[in-house]
Design a protein around this motif. Structure first.
Motif, PDB file in Angstrom:
ATOM      1  N   ASP A 283       2.106  -7.437 -10.404  1.00 40.26           N
ATOM      2  CA  ASP A 283       1.393  -6.051  -9.974  1.00 40.26           C
ATOM      3  C   ASP A 283       1.573  -5.957  -8.563  1.00 40.26           C
ATOM      4  O   ASP A 283       0.975  -6.460  -7.617  1.00 40.26           O
ATOM      5  CB  ASP A 283       0.152  -6.084 -10.623  1.00 40.26           C
ATOM      6  N   PRO A 284       2.135  -4.787  -8.169  1.00 33.22           N
ATOM      7  CA  PRO A 284       2.421  -4.553  -6.624  1.00 33.22           C
ATOM      8  C   PRO A 284       1.021  -4.358  -5.906  1.00 33.22           C
ATOM      9  O   PRO A 284       0.997  -4.605  -4.868  1.00 33.22           O
ATOM     10  CB  PRO A 284       3.129  -2.860  -6.678  1.00 33.22           C
ATOM     11  N   GLN A 285       0.005  -3.866  -6.575  1.00 32.43           N
ATOM     12  CA  GLN A 285      -1.325  -3.748  -6.131  1.00 32.43           C
ATOM     13  C   GLN A 285      -1.842  -4.956  -5.596  1.00 32.43           C
ATOM     14  O   GLN A 285      -3.060  -4.908  -5.007  1.00 32.43           O
ATOM     15  CB  GLN A 285      -2.478  -2.872  -7.088  1.00 32.43           C
ATOM     16  N   ASN A 286      -1.507  -5.997  -6.255  1.00 34.41           N
ATOM     17  CA  ASN A 286      -1.941  -7.388  -5.981  1.00 34.41           C
ATOM     18  C   ASN A 286      -1.372  -8.054  -4.857  1.00 34.41           C
ATOM     19  O   ASN A 286      -1.587  -9.119  -4.267  1.00 34.41           O
ATOM     20  CB  ASN A 286      -2.116  -8.144  -7.124  1.00 34.41           C
ATOM     21  N   ARG A 287      -0.206  -7.463  -4.347  1.00 31.82           N
ATOM     22  CA  ARG A 287       0.416  -8.099  -3.336  1.00 31.82           C
ATOM     23  C   ARG A 287      -0.093  -7.640  -1.867  1.00 31.82           C
ATOM     24  O   ARG A 287      -0.926  -6.866  -1.829  1.00 31.82           O
ATOM     25  CB  ARG A 287       2.208  -7.408  -3.037  1.00 31.82           C
ATOM     26  N   TYR A 288       0.721  -7.799  -0.669  1.00 29.46           N
ATOM     27  CA  TYR A 288       0.227  -7.449   0.482  1.00 29.46           C
ATOM     28  C   TYR A 288       0.379  -5.819   0.906  1.00 29.46           C
ATOM     29  O   TYR A 288       1.364  -5.370   0.000  1.00 29.46           O
ATOM     30  CB  TYR A 288       0.941  -8.294   1.688  1.00 29.46           C
ATOM     31  N   SER A 289      -0.597  -5.329   1.225  1.00 29.64           N
ATOM     32  CA  SER A 289      -0.537  -3.853   1.402  1.00 29.64           C
ATOM     33  C   SER A 289       0.437  -3.680   2.408  1.00 29.64           C
ATOM     34  O   SER A 289       0.980  -2.298   2.290  1.00 29.64           O
ATOM     35  CB  SER A 289      -1.777  -3.365   1.900  1.00 29.64           C
TER      36      SER A 289
END
Length: 373
Positions: free
Chosen positions: A215-221
């Motif tokens: 999930d992209p939201q759980n990666r670094y911003s």
């Protein structure tokens, strides 16, 4: 007539085709007058917007785009030619530490930060698109499938990317973004560490795992946040290394306390504790000390005070350099506090200090005992 196109046709010769894919034809060219090598890329004109923005970027970790223009249905870009190795070949060909790998990751983040600020998503961060130049500078290249970030779209129009490095959203699950490049950075770091069989720290493992979250939201911003985490790893390693070095120096400098018995045991002639050696050493030390001290009392025309000072300095001009030369009481390690990492280094230091101290004392003696006396 496109004047830029005509200039490159007249001034540059095509040498060889470097790659020929459905998306891009890459050709190596050379300036007829200067011999300068450049790379010409012929792509669909949809790439013009990306390369126009790349031309505005002057960054050490991004390939320098010299020109870009439209030619019918095509976009033509001219880039600097980078002579070097792709990052995986560079790492495979040398002994490389965890810290060096982390620094390469930081350089990738620096380059991505520059293009992300222009709204560009690379979408193809993989080893063959990361070059270490012969000068040692990391460069991001091949923006053939890059795109301008569009937050209003739900998913990309084209499903592009390299298997193993492309984020899941590049296969049609959602819209690619800067976080897609972060996923690819994690994949590249993982490959480098695995191939080099480096026992990575727990913190680095956590960083890679966070980069590669589904999930992209759980990666670094952002790559800035990722870069800060990578820099913290180096700071932690530096602090730990300094602690180890301080402990090592402390252990290496754990010298015995200075006592008369200890000093005598380190004087040449007394070290082996053999009576004949001791008698012979005492005889010669008395002779040398008497000869050095007696010189001052030959100056009958100067005051007794000056003669005493001169005698003391004369004795010191023998004793102190001799202490350094023979390392009596381990003076070389004590004054000043110093750690030697080889016998040769210590010997050079002892000789150098002996000469410097002897010259300094002789100069002092010359003021107390005039040479014309």
């Amino acid at each position: 007539m496109n004047l830029t196109r005509e200039y490159y046709l007249r001034t540059y010769d095509e040498l060889s085709i470097l790659s020929n894919t459905e998306k891009c034809v890459t050709v190596l060219m050379r300036n007829r007058d200067t011999g300068e090598l450049v790379v010409k890329k012929t792509m669909n004109k949809s790439s013009f917007e990306v390369y126009s923005k790349l031309k505005e970027i002057q960054h050490k970790n991004i390939v320098n785009v010299l020109e870009c223009f439209e030619d019918g249905e095509h976009c033509i870009a001219v880039e600097e030619y980078i002579n070097g190795k792709r990052i995986d070949d560079y790492c495979a060909g040398k002994a490389i530490s965890e810290e060096e790998c982390i620094r390469l990751g930081i350089n990738i983040c620096d380059g991505l930060e520059a293009i992300h600020q222009k709204g560009i998503v690379h979408r193809d961060i993989q080893p063959k698109n990361i070059i270490i130049s012969n000068e040692g500078t990391l460069k991001l290249i091949d923006f053939d499938i890059s795109r301008i970030n569009n937050r209003n779209k739900q998913k990309d129009t084209e499903l592009l990317g390299t298997v193993g490095y492309a984020a899941p959203e590049q296969y049609g699950f959602s819209q690619t973004s800067n976080r897609s490049d972060i996923y690819s950075v994690g994949a590249v770091l993982l490959e480098i560490f695995q191939k080099k069989e480096i026992d990575v720290s727990q913190k680095i493992n956590k960083i890679i795992i966070k980069c590669m979250e589904l999930d992209p939201q759980n990666r670094y911003s952002s790559v800035v946040e990722l870069k800060e985490n990578l820099e913290e790893c180096i700071e932690i390693k530096t602090i730990e290394q300094e602690k180890i070095e301080r402990q090592t120096k402390k252990e290496e400098k754990n010298l015995p306390p200075i006592t008369l018995k200890y000093i005598i045991s380190t004087i040449p002639g007394f070290r082996r504790k053999k009576i004949l050696h001791v008698i012979f050493a005492v005889f010669w030390y008395v002779v040398f000390l008497w000869s050095f001290g007696a010189v001052a009392f030959e100056y009958k025309h100067i005051s007794i005070y000056n003669r005493i000072i001169g005698a003391i300095l004369s004795e010191m001009s023998f004793i102190i350099p001799y202490m350094y030369l023979m390392n009596i009481a381990h003076i070389a390690e004590r004054v000043p506090r110093k750690v030697f990492y080889s016998k040769a280094q210590q010997r050079r230091y002892q000789i150098g200090m002996s000469v410097v101290i002897f010259i300094a004392l002789v100069i002092c003696i010359s003021f107390v005992l005039p040479l014309d006396g």
